[in-house]
Design a protein around this motif. Structure first.
Motif, PDB file in Angstrom:
ATOM      1  N   ASP A  27       0.836  -1.205   0.000  1.00 56.55           N
ATOM      2  CA  ASP A  27       0.000   0.000   0.000  1.00 56.55           C
ATOM      3  C   ASP A  27       0.873   1.258   0.000  1.00 56.55           C
ATOM      4  OD1 ASP A  27      -2.696   1.047   0.067  1.00 56.55           O
ATOM      5  OD2 ASP A  27      -2.260   1.714   2.116  1.00 56.55           O
ATOM      6  N   MET A  28       1.932   1.262   0.833  1.00 55.75           N
ATOM      7  CA  MET A  28       2.847   2.407   0.840  1.00 55.75           C
ATOM      8  C   MET A  28       3.501   2.579  -0.524  1.00 55.75           C
ATOM      9  SD  MET A  28       4.851   2.500   4.449  1.00 55.75           S
ATOM     10  CE  MET A  28       4.553   0.914   5.210  1.00 55.75           C
ATOM     11  N   ALA A  29       3.902   1.476  -1.123  1.00 54.60           N
ATOM     12  CA  ALA A  29       4.533   1.533  -2.442  1.00 54.60           C
ATOM     13  C   ALA A  29       3.540   2.023  -3.500  1.00 54.60           C
ATOM     14  CB  ALA A  29       5.089   0.164  -2.821  1.00 54.60           C
ATOM     15  N   MET A  30       2.272   1.617  -3.370  1.00 54.88           N
ATOM     16  CA  MET A  30       1.256   2.050  -4.328  1.00 54.88           C
ATOM     17  C   MET A  30       1.063   3.569  -4.273  1.00 54.88           C
ATOM     18  SD  MET A  30      -2.831   1.376  -4.499  1.00 54.88           S
ATOM     19  CE  MET A  30      -2.977   2.302  -2.998  1.00 54.88           C
ATOM     20  N   TYR A  31       1.014   4.118  -3.061  1.00 57.62           N
ATOM     21  CA  TYR A  31       0.846   5.567  -2.951  1.00 57.62           C
ATOM     22  C   TYR A  31       2.045   6.300  -3.529  1.00 57.62           C
ATOM     23  CZ  TYR A  31      -3.574   5.274  -0.605  1.00 57.62           C
ATOM     24  OH  TYR A  31      -4.892   5.037  -0.341  1.00 57.62           O
ATOM     25  N   ARG A  32       3.233   5.744  -3.375  1.00 54.77           N
ATOM     26  CA  ARG A  32       4.420   6.349  -3.982  1.00 54.77           C
ATOM     27  C   ARG A  32       4.324   6.248  -5.502  1.00 54.77           C
ATOM     28  NH1 ARG A  32       9.336   7.505  -1.557  1.00 54.77           N
ATOM     29  NH2 ARG A  32       8.002   7.899   0.217  1.00 54.77           N
ATOM     30  N   ALA A  33       3.787   5.137  -6.014  1.00 55.67           N
ATOM     31  CA  ALA A  33       3.607   4.981  -7.460  1.00 55.67           C
ATOM     32  C   ALA A  33       2.611   6.012  -7.986  1.00 55.67           C
ATOM     33  CB  ALA A  33       3.138   3.567  -7.787  1.00 55.67           C
ATOM     34  N   LYS A  34       1.553   6.265  -7.226  1.00 53.77           N
ATOM     35  CA  LYS A  34       0.557   7.260  -7.651  1.00 53.77           C
ATOM     36  C   LYS A  34       1.177   8.645  -7.778  1.00 53.77           C
ATOM     37  CE  LYS A  34      -3.703   5.172  -6.059  1.00 53.77           C
ATOM     38  NZ  LYS A  34      -4.941   5.378  -5.291  1.00 53.77           N
ATOM     39  N   GLU A  35       2.145   8.943  -6.917  1.00 51.30           N
ATOM     40  CA  GLU A  35       2.836  10.230  -7.015  1.00 51.30           C
ATOM     41  C   GLU A  35       3.599  10.344  -8.331  1.00 51.30           C
ATOM     42  OE1 GLU A  35       5.375  10.509  -3.616  1.00 51.30           O
ATOM     43  OE2 GLU A  35       3.700  10.672  -2.205  1.00 51.30           O
ATOM     44  N   GLY A  36       4.011   9.195  -8.869  1.00 48.08           N
ATOM     45  CA  GLY A  36       4.759   9.166 -10.117  1.00 48.08           C
ATOM     46  C   GLY A  36       3.889   9.271 -11.351  1.00 48.08           C
ATOM     47  N   GLY A  37       2.595   9.211 -11.185  1.00 46.66           N
ATOM     48  CA  GLY A  37       1.687   9.329 -12.321  1.00 46.66           C
ATOM     49  C   GLY A  37       1.077   8.005 -12.725  1.00 46.66           C
ATOM     50  N   ARG A  38       0.116   8.111 -13.587  1.00 50.65           N
ATOM     51  CA  ARG A  38      -0.633   6.955 -14.059  1.00 50.65           C
ATOM     52  C   ARG A  38       0.267   5.932 -14.742  1.00 50.65           C
ATOM     53  NH1 ARG A  38      -5.634   8.929 -17.402  1.00 50.65           N
ATOM     54  NH2 ARG A  38      -6.410   9.751 -15.456  1.00 50.65           N
ATOM     55  N   GLY A  39      -0.044   4.675 -14.538  1.00 55.54           N
ATOM     56  CA  GLY A  39       0.673   3.617 -15.223  1.00 55.54           C
ATOM     57  C   GLY A  39       2.054   3.329 -14.662  1.00 55.54           C
ATOM     58  N   SER A  40       2.277   3.701 -13.409  1.00 53.97           N
ATOM     59  CA  SER A  40       3.596   3.464 -12.835  1.00 53.97           C
ATOM     60  C   SER A  40       3.519   2.405 -11.735  1.00 53.97           C
ATOM     61  CB  SER A  40       4.199   4.758 -12.291  1.00 53.97           C
ATOM     62  OG  SER A  40       3.399   5.275 -11.263  1.00 53.97           O
ATOM     63  N   TYR A  41       4.666   1.930 -11.330  1.00 53.60           N
ATOM     64  CA  TYR A  41       4.745   0.962 -10.245  1.00 53.60           C
ATOM     65  C   TYR A  41       5.965   1.277  -9.395  1.00 53.60           C
ATOM     66  CZ  TYR A  41       8.433  -1.278 -12.965  1.00 53.60           C
ATOM     67  OH  TYR A  41       9.590  -1.519 -13.655  1.00 53.60           O
ATOM     68  N   ARG A  42       5.916   0.855  -8.144  1.00 53.30           N
ATOM     69  CA  ARG A  42       7.045   1.043  -7.241  1.00 53.30           C
ATOM     70  C   ARG A  42       7.170  -0.198  -6.365  1.00 53.30           C
ATOM     71  NH1 ARG A  42       7.485   4.593 -10.210  1.00 53.30           N
ATOM     72  NH2 ARG A  42       7.853   6.794  -9.864  1.00 53.30           N
ATOM     73  N   PHE A  43       8.398  -0.572  -6.100  1.00 48.30           N
ATOM     74  CA  PHE A  43       8.685  -1.605  -5.121  1.00 48.30           C
ATOM     75  C   PHE A  43       8.801  -0.941  -3.763  1.00 48.30           C
ATOM     76  CE2 PHE A  43      10.059  -3.663  -8.985  1.00 48.30           C
ATOM     77  CZ  PHE A  43       9.704  -4.991  -8.786  1.00 48.30           C
ATOM     78  N   PHE A  44       8.352  -1.618  -2.723  1.00 46.51           N
ATOM     79  CA  PHE A  44       8.462  -1.105  -1.369  1.00 46.51           C
ATOM     80  C   PHE A  44       9.933  -1.010  -0.983  1.00 46.51           C
ATOM     81  CE2 PHE A  44       9.093  -1.995   3.158  1.00 46.51           C
ATOM     82  CZ  PHE A  44       8.394  -0.944   3.704  1.00 46.51           C
ATOM     83  N   SER A  45      10.273   0.052  -0.262  1.00 47.58           N
ATOM     84  CA  SER A  45      11.595   0.161   0.339  1.00 47.58           C
ATOM     85  C   SER A  45      11.416   0.674   1.762  1.00 47.58           C
ATOM     86  CB  SER A  45      12.499   1.095  -0.464  1.00 47.58           C
ATOM     87  OG  SER A  45      12.098   2.432  -0.295  1.00 47.58           O
ATOM     88  N   GLN A  46      12.344   0.345   2.607  1.00 43.05           N
ATOM     89  CA  GLN A  46      12.259   0.737   4.016  1.00 43.05           C
ATOM     90  C   GLN A  46      12.218   2.248   4.174  1.00 43.05           C
ATOM     91  OE1 GLN A  46      11.723  -1.546   6.406  1.00 43.05           O
ATOM     92  NE2 GLN A  46      11.319   0.207   7.717  1.00 43.05           N
ATOM     93  N   THR A  47      12.790   2.977   3.253  1.00 43.05           N
ATOM     94  CA  THR A  47      12.764   4.441   3.342  1.00 43.05           C
ATOM     95  C   THR A  47      11.339   4.978   3.264  1.00 43.05           C
ATOM     96  OG1 THR A  47      13.145   4.676   0.961  1.00 43.05           O
ATOM     97  CG2 THR A  47      15.085   4.728   2.390  1.00 43.05           C
TER      98      THR A  47
END
Length: 77
Positions: A27-47
């Motif tokens: 979920d945290m990674a998804m919200y970070r992906a949303k900040e990057g714009g539509r059609g993006s993905y992010r892997f979770f990181s401890q930061t």
């Protein structure tokens, strides 16, 4: 109609071993992906979790300061 997706990815066991922890990390990674714009993905990181905890702590400190009247609203013209 156009559909877009942002995806957060958490990997077991690196990001957690139980469903709740993995879901929270994704979920945290998804919200970070949303900040990057539509059609993006992010892997979770401890930061991400570290930044979230810092933000929550700051919000709590501000709330306490307002209640204690350590922070006052002023008006300027």
């Amino acid at each position: 109609m156009e559909v877009g997706a942002s995806v957060g990815i958490a990997i077991c066991p690196t990001d957690g071993t139980d469903p709740e922890t993995l879901l929270r990390a994704a979920d945290m990674a998804m919200y970070r992906a949303k900040e990057g714009g539509r059609g993006s993905y992010r892997f979770f990181s401890q930061t991400m979790e570290t930044a979230l905890r810092a933000r929550v702590a700051l919000e709590e400190d501000v709330r306490r300061a307002v209640v204690a009247h350590d922070i006052q609203r002023t008006t300027s013209l």
